[in-house]
Design a protein around this motif. Structure first.
Motif, PDB file in Angstrom:
ATOM      1  N   MET A  25       0.847  -1.210   0.000  1.00 19.58           N
ATOM      2  CA  MET A  25       0.000   0.000   0.000  1.00 19.58           C
ATOM      3  C   MET A  25       0.873   1.247   0.000  1.00 19.58           C
ATOM      4  N   ALA A  38      -6.764   3.589   0.915  1.00 17.15           N
ATOM      5  CA  ALA A  38      -6.066   3.422   2.197  1.00 17.15           C
ATOM      6  C   ALA A  38      -6.541   4.420   3.250  1.00 17.15           C
ATOM      7  N   CYS A  40      -7.554   4.157   6.253  1.00 13.48           N
ATOM      8  CA  CYS A  40      -7.111   4.009   7.653  1.00 13.48           C
ATOM      9  C   CYS A  40      -5.597   4.132   7.800  1.00 13.48           C
ATOM     10  N   GLY A  41      -4.915   4.377   6.699  1.00 15.28           N
ATOM     11  CA  GLY A  41      -3.467   4.592   6.775  1.00 15.28           C
ATOM     12  C   GLY A  41      -2.662   3.333   7.015  1.00 15.28           C
ATOM     13  N   GLY A  42      -3.249   2.188   6.781  1.00 14.41           N
ATOM     14  CA  GLY A  42      -2.488   0.946   6.905  1.00 14.41           C
ATOM     15  C   GLY A  42      -2.731   0.185   8.189  1.00 14.41           C
ATOM     16  N   CYS A  44      -5.229  -1.858   8.807  1.00 14.81           N
ATOM     17  CA  CYS A  44      -6.024  -3.077   8.596  1.00 14.81           C
ATOM     18  C   CYS A  44      -7.468  -2.893   9.071  1.00 14.81           C
ATOM     19  N   ALA A  45      -7.997  -1.680   8.882  1.00 15.80           N
ATOM     20  CA  ALA A  45      -9.326  -1.399   9.432  1.00 15.80           C
ATOM     21  C   ALA A  45     -10.359  -0.959   8.402  1.00 15.80           C
ATOM     22  N   CYS A  46      -9.923  -0.546   7.204  1.00 15.55           N
ATOM     23  CA  CYS A  46     -10.890   0.065   6.278  1.00 15.55           C
ATOM     24  C   CYS A  46     -11.224  -0.783   5.056  1.00 15.55           C
ATOM     25  N   CYS A  49      -7.778  -0.728   0.488  1.00 16.72           N
ATOM     26  CA  CYS A  49      -6.459  -0.851  -0.153  1.00 16.72           C
ATOM     27  C   CYS A  49      -6.363  -2.213  -0.835  1.00 16.72           C
ATOM     28  N   THR A  71     -11.382  -7.877   8.097  1.00 18.56           N
ATOM     29  CA  THR A  71     -11.513  -6.525   7.526  1.00 18.56           C
ATOM     30  C   THR A  71     -11.996  -6.600   6.080  1.00 18.56           C
ATOM     31  N   LEU A  84      -5.356  -7.214   1.361  1.00 20.62           N
ATOM     32  CA  LEU A  84      -5.202  -5.806   1.721  1.00 20.62           C
ATOM     33  C   LEU A  84      -3.738  -5.454   1.506  1.00 20.62           C
TER      34      LEU A  84
HETATM   35 FE1  FES Z   1      -6.975   0.457   5.550  1.00 23.66          FE
HETATM   36 FE2  FES Z   1      -5.303  -1.249   4.354  1.00 23.66          FE
HETATM   37  S1  FES Z   1      -5.177   0.889   4.458  1.00 23.66           S
HETATM   38  S2  FES Z   1      -7.098  -1.703   5.477  1.00 23.66           S
END
Ligand code: FES
Length: 106
Positions: A25, A38, A40-42, A44-46, A49, A71, A84
């Motif tokens: 990502m 992306a 949530c910025g990485g 693993c919440a949104c 990505c 997720t 992701l």
């Molecule tokens: Fe949010 Fe990967 S950036 S789940």
């Protein structure tokens, strides 16, 4: 640097040089590759990505964790090889990797 190609749903391909240790990502975002949101910025919440990893690359990119699987369920997407990209760590073994992106991350 590791060469990664990100392919948009319409076939537009973007090849980026990505530093080992970054996430897939980050490699996209830092190289202004469109198609990876992306939100949530990485963390693993949104689930925004997502990439699709072809079968030949599924061993070197590794398995999704239980948290990643959970997720991904947020998004209605049952495409094979979905991952992701924030959860895939770039290593030298991924040089030449091609991943595809969904038409929308939402
Ligand atoms: Fe949010 Fe990967 S950036 S789940």
């Amino acid at each position: 640097m590791v060469k990664i190609t990100y392919v948009e749903a319409d076939g537009a391909a973007h090849t980026a040089e990505v530093k080992p240790g970054c996430s897939l990502m980050q490699g996209a975002v830092w190289n202004s590759v469109p198609g990876i949101v992306a939100e949530c910025g990485g963390n693993c919440a949104c689930g925004t990505c997502r990439v699709y990893v072809e079968e030949a690359w599924r061993v070197p990119t590794g398995q999704a964790s239980d948290m990643e699987e959970a997720t991904m369920e947020i998004r209605d997407d049952d495409h094979p090889g979905k991952r992701l990209s924030c959860q895939i760590r770039v290593t030298e073994a991924l040089d030449g990797l091609v991943v595809r992106m969904p038409p929308s991350q939402f």
